[in-house]
Motif scaffolding. Sequence first.
Motif, PDB file in Angstrom:
ATOM      1  N   PHE A  29       0.815  -1.213   0.000  1.00  0.00           N
ATOM      2  CA  PHE A  29       0.000   0.000   0.000  1.00  0.00           C
ATOM      3  C   PHE A  29       0.845   1.258   0.000  1.00  0.00           C
ATOM      4  O   PHE A  29       0.547   2.217  -0.723  1.00  0.00           O
ATOM      5  N   SER A  30       1.913   1.269   0.766  1.00  0.00           N
ATOM      6  CA  SER A  30       2.651   2.508   1.007  1.00  0.00           C
ATOM      7  C   SER A  30       3.304   3.086  -0.246  1.00  0.00           C
ATOM      8  O   SER A  30       3.612   4.272  -0.281  1.00  0.00           O
ATOM      9  N   ILE A  31       3.506   2.284  -1.286  1.00  0.00           N
ATOM     10  CA  ILE A  31       4.215   2.784  -2.462  1.00  0.00           C
ATOM     11  C   ILE A  31       3.275   3.305  -3.542  1.00  0.00           C
ATOM     12  O   ILE A  31       3.728   3.896  -4.524  1.00  0.00           O
ATOM     13  N   TYR A  32       1.970   3.110  -3.344  1.00  0.00           N
ATOM     14  CA  TYR A  32       1.013   3.458  -4.381  1.00  0.00           C
ATOM     15  C   TYR A  32       0.377   4.831  -4.172  1.00  0.00           C
ATOM     16  O   TYR A  32       0.065   5.218  -3.039  1.00  0.00           O
ATOM     17  N   THR A  33       0.162   5.527  -5.284  1.00  0.00           N
ATOM     18  CA  THR A  33      -0.753   6.664  -5.273  1.00  0.00           C
ATOM     19  C   THR A  33      -2.163   6.109  -5.195  1.00  0.00           C
ATOM     20  O   THR A  33      -2.535   5.229  -5.965  1.00  0.00           O
ATOM     21  N   MET A  34      -2.920   6.610  -4.245  1.00  0.00           N
ATOM     22  CA  MET A  34      -4.300   6.160  -4.059  1.00  0.00           C
ATOM     23  C   MET A  34      -5.258   7.250  -4.512  1.00  0.00           C
ATOM     24  O   MET A  34      -5.017   8.439  -4.305  1.00  0.00           O
ATOM     25  N   GLY A  35      -6.356   6.812  -5.102  1.00  0.00           N
ATOM     26  CA  GLY A  35      -7.354   7.771  -5.567  1.00  0.00           C
ATOM     27  C   GLY A  35      -8.744   7.413  -5.079  1.00  0.00           C
ATOM     28  O   GLY A  35      -9.061   6.246  -4.878  1.00  0.00           O
ATOM     29  N   TRP A  36      -9.538   8.442  -4.854  1.00  0.00           N
ATOM     30  CA  TRP A  36     -10.972   8.296  -4.625  1.00  0.00           C
ATOM     31  C   TRP A  36     -11.688   8.707  -5.907  1.00  0.00           C
ATOM     32  O   TRP A  36     -11.402   9.783  -6.455  1.00  0.00           O
ATOM     33  N   TYR A  37     -12.608   7.873  -6.342  1.00  0.00           N
ATOM     34  CA  TYR A  37     -13.392   8.114  -7.536  1.00  0.00           C
ATOM     35  C   TYR A  37     -14.870   8.091  -7.156  1.00  0.00           C
ATOM     36  O   TYR A  37     -15.241   7.553  -6.122  1.00  0.00           O
ATOM     37  N   ARG A  38     -15.699   8.639  -8.029  1.00  0.00           N
ATOM     38  CA  ARG A  38     -17.138   8.534  -7.811  1.00  0.00           C
ATOM     39  C   ARG A  38     -17.849   8.357  -9.141  1.00  0.00           C
ATOM     40  O   ARG A  38     -17.358   8.785 -10.182  1.00  0.00           O
ATOM     41  N   GLN A  39     -18.997   7.712  -9.056  1.00  0.00           N
ATOM     42  CA  GLN A  39     -19.819   7.515 -10.248  1.00  0.00           C
ATOM     43  C   GLN A  39     -21.269   7.777  -9.891  1.00  0.00           C
ATOM     44  O   GLN A  39     -21.842   7.073  -9.058  1.00  0.00           O
ATOM     45  N   ASP A  89     -22.940  15.892  -5.145  1.00  0.00           N
ATOM     46  CA  ASP A  89     -21.931  14.945  -4.667  1.00  0.00           C
ATOM     47  C   ASP A  89     -22.495  13.525  -4.551  1.00  0.00           C
ATOM     48  O   ASP A  89     -21.745  12.580  -4.267  1.00  0.00           O
ATOM     49  N   THR A  90     -23.794  13.377  -4.742  1.00  0.00           N
ATOM     50  CA  THR A  90     -24.424  12.066  -4.665  1.00  0.00           C
ATOM     51  C   THR A  90     -23.841  11.127  -5.709  1.00  0.00           C
ATOM     52  O   THR A  90     -23.826  11.445  -6.899  1.00  0.00           O
ATOM     53  N   ALA A  91     -23.332   9.987  -5.256  1.00  0.00           N
ATOM     54  CA  ALA A  91     -22.676   9.029  -6.144  1.00  0.00           C
ATOM     55  C   ALA A  91     -22.241   7.820  -5.327  1.00  0.00           C
ATOM     56  O   ALA A  91     -22.289   7.848  -4.089  1.00  0.00           O
ATOM     57  N   VAL A  92     -21.797   6.794  -6.028  1.00  0.00           N
ATOM     58  CA  VAL A  92     -21.083   5.693  -5.389  1.00  0.00           C
ATOM     59  C   VAL A  92     -19.597   6.048  -5.432  1.00  0.00           C
ATOM     60  O   VAL A  92     -19.070   6.409  -6.486  1.00  0.00           O
ATOM     61  N   TYR A  93     -18.947   5.964  -4.290  1.00  0.00           N
ATOM     62  CA  TYR A  93     -17.545   6.343  -4.150  1.00  0.00           C
ATOM     63  C   TYR A  93     -16.674   5.087  -4.048  1.00  0.00           C
ATOM     64  O   TYR A  93     -16.996   4.153  -3.307  1.00  0.00           O
ATOM     65  N   TYR A  94     -15.570   5.104  -4.800  1.00  0.00           N
ATOM     66  CA  TYR A  94     -14.643   3.979  -4.859  1.00  0.00           C
ATOM     67  C   TYR A  94     -13.218   4.475  -4.609  1.00  0.00           C
ATOM     68  O   TYR A  94     -12.886   5.624  -4.929  1.00  0.00           O
ATOM     69  N   CYS A  95     -12.375   3.576  -4.118  1.00  0.00           N
ATOM     70  CA  CYS A  95     -10.951   3.889  -4.099  1.00  0.00           C
ATOM     71  C   CYS A  95     -10.227   2.946  -5.058  1.00  0.00           C
ATOM     72  O   CYS A  95     -10.749   1.891  -5.433  1.00  0.00           O
ATOM     73  N   ASN A  96      -9.032   3.355  -5.453  1.00  0.00           N
ATOM     74  CA  ASN A  96      -8.290   2.582  -6.445  1.00  0.00           C
ATOM     75  C   ASN A  96      -6.825   2.960  -6.371  1.00  0.00           C
ATOM     76  O   ASN A  96      -6.476   4.087  -6.004  1.00  0.00           O
ATOM     77  N   ALA A  97      -5.974   1.988  -6.734  1.00  0.00           N
ATOM     78  CA  ALA A  97      -4.533   2.225  -6.733  1.00  0.00           C
ATOM     79  C   ALA A  97      -3.977   2.321  -8.150  1.00  0.00           C
ATOM     80  O   ALA A  97      -2.781   2.148  -8.369  1.00  0.00           O
ATOM     81  N   GLN A 104     -16.504  -2.624  -3.946  1.00  0.00           N
ATOM     82  CA  GLN A 104     -17.946  -2.529  -4.188  1.00  0.00           C
ATOM     83  C   GLN A 104     -18.442  -1.087  -4.097  1.00  0.00           C
ATOM     84  O   GLN A 104     -19.545  -0.779  -4.514  1.00  0.00           O
ATOM     85  N   GLY A 105     -17.603  -0.215  -3.569  1.00  0.00           N
ATOM     86  CA  GLY A 105     -17.983   1.185  -3.424  1.00  0.00           C
ATOM     87  C   GLY A 105     -18.876   1.416  -2.214  1.00  0.00           C
ATOM     88  O   GLY A 105     -19.370   0.476  -1.577  1.00  0.00           O
ATOM     89  N   THR A 106     -19.060   2.684  -1.898  1.00  0.00           N
ATOM     90  CA  THR A 106     -19.960   3.071  -0.809  1.00  0.00           C
ATOM     91  C   THR A 106     -20.838   4.213  -1.312  1.00  0.00           C
ATOM     92  O   THR A 106     -20.349   5.172  -1.922  1.00  0.00           O
ATOM     93  N   GLN A 107     -22.142   4.089  -1.068  1.00  0.00           N
ATOM     94  CA  GLN A 107     -23.113   5.057  -1.593  1.00  0.00           C
ATOM     95  C   GLN A 107     -23.153   6.303  -0.712  1.00  0.00           C
ATOM     96  O   GLN A 107     -23.302   6.200   0.513  1.00  0.00           O
ATOM     97  N   VAL A 108     -23.047   7.449  -1.340  1.00  0.00           N
ATOM     98  CA  VAL A 108     -23.227   8.727  -0.677  1.00  0.00           C
ATOM     99  C   VAL A 108     -24.419   9.417  -1.306  1.00  0.00           C
ATOM    100  O   VAL A 108     -24.454   9.612  -2.524  1.00  0.00           O
ATOM    101  N   THR A 109     -25.399   9.758  -0.483  1.00  0.00           N
ATOM    102  CA  THR A 109     -26.588  10.448  -0.958  1.00  0.00           C
ATOM    103  C   THR A 109     -26.750  11.740  -0.168  1.00  0.00           C
ATOM    104  O   THR A 109     -26.822  11.705   1.068  1.00  0.00           O
ATOM    105  N   VAL A 110     -26.783  12.845  -0.890  1.00  0.00           N
ATOM    106  CA  VAL A 110     -26.936  14.151  -0.261  1.00  0.00           C
ATOM    107  C   VAL A 110     -28.309  14.690  -0.651  1.00  0.00           C
ATOM    108  O   VAL A 110     -28.546  15.018  -1.819  1.00  0.00           O
TER     109      VAL A 110
END
Length: 112
Positions: A29-39, A89-97, A104-110
């Motif tokens: 994990f420590s060597i990777y750039t990590m990103g948060w994405y949303r759809q 900002d409502t979307a399913v949020y994912y992380c990725n390396a 599976q993502g996590t749902q955010v509903t505003v």
Amino acid sequence: QVQFVESGGGLVQPGGSLRLSCAASGIIFSIYTMGWYRQAPGKQRELVASITSGGSTGYADSVKGRFTISRENAKKTVYLQMNSLKPEDTAVYYCNAGGPFWGQGTQVTVSS
């Protein structure tokens, strides 16, 4: 096997806050750039925020000043603190390396 498990989503009113977490396994994990994405429904997945192995961060213009990405290498976890949330900002949020593996993502509903 590479796995990402996102959590922390939910229903929140406009102006509220949420903190997302993503626990990684199967990677150095420590060597990777990590990103948060949303759809959002009917839209393509987009990069929201990223953090390099050295801690440098980057944000999409739409979330700059409201979202903060951070990481805890000892726990193989990346976080996304989201403040002043908006309905868009409502979307399913994912992380990725940066590879082909997605959680599976996590749902955010505003919504009020």
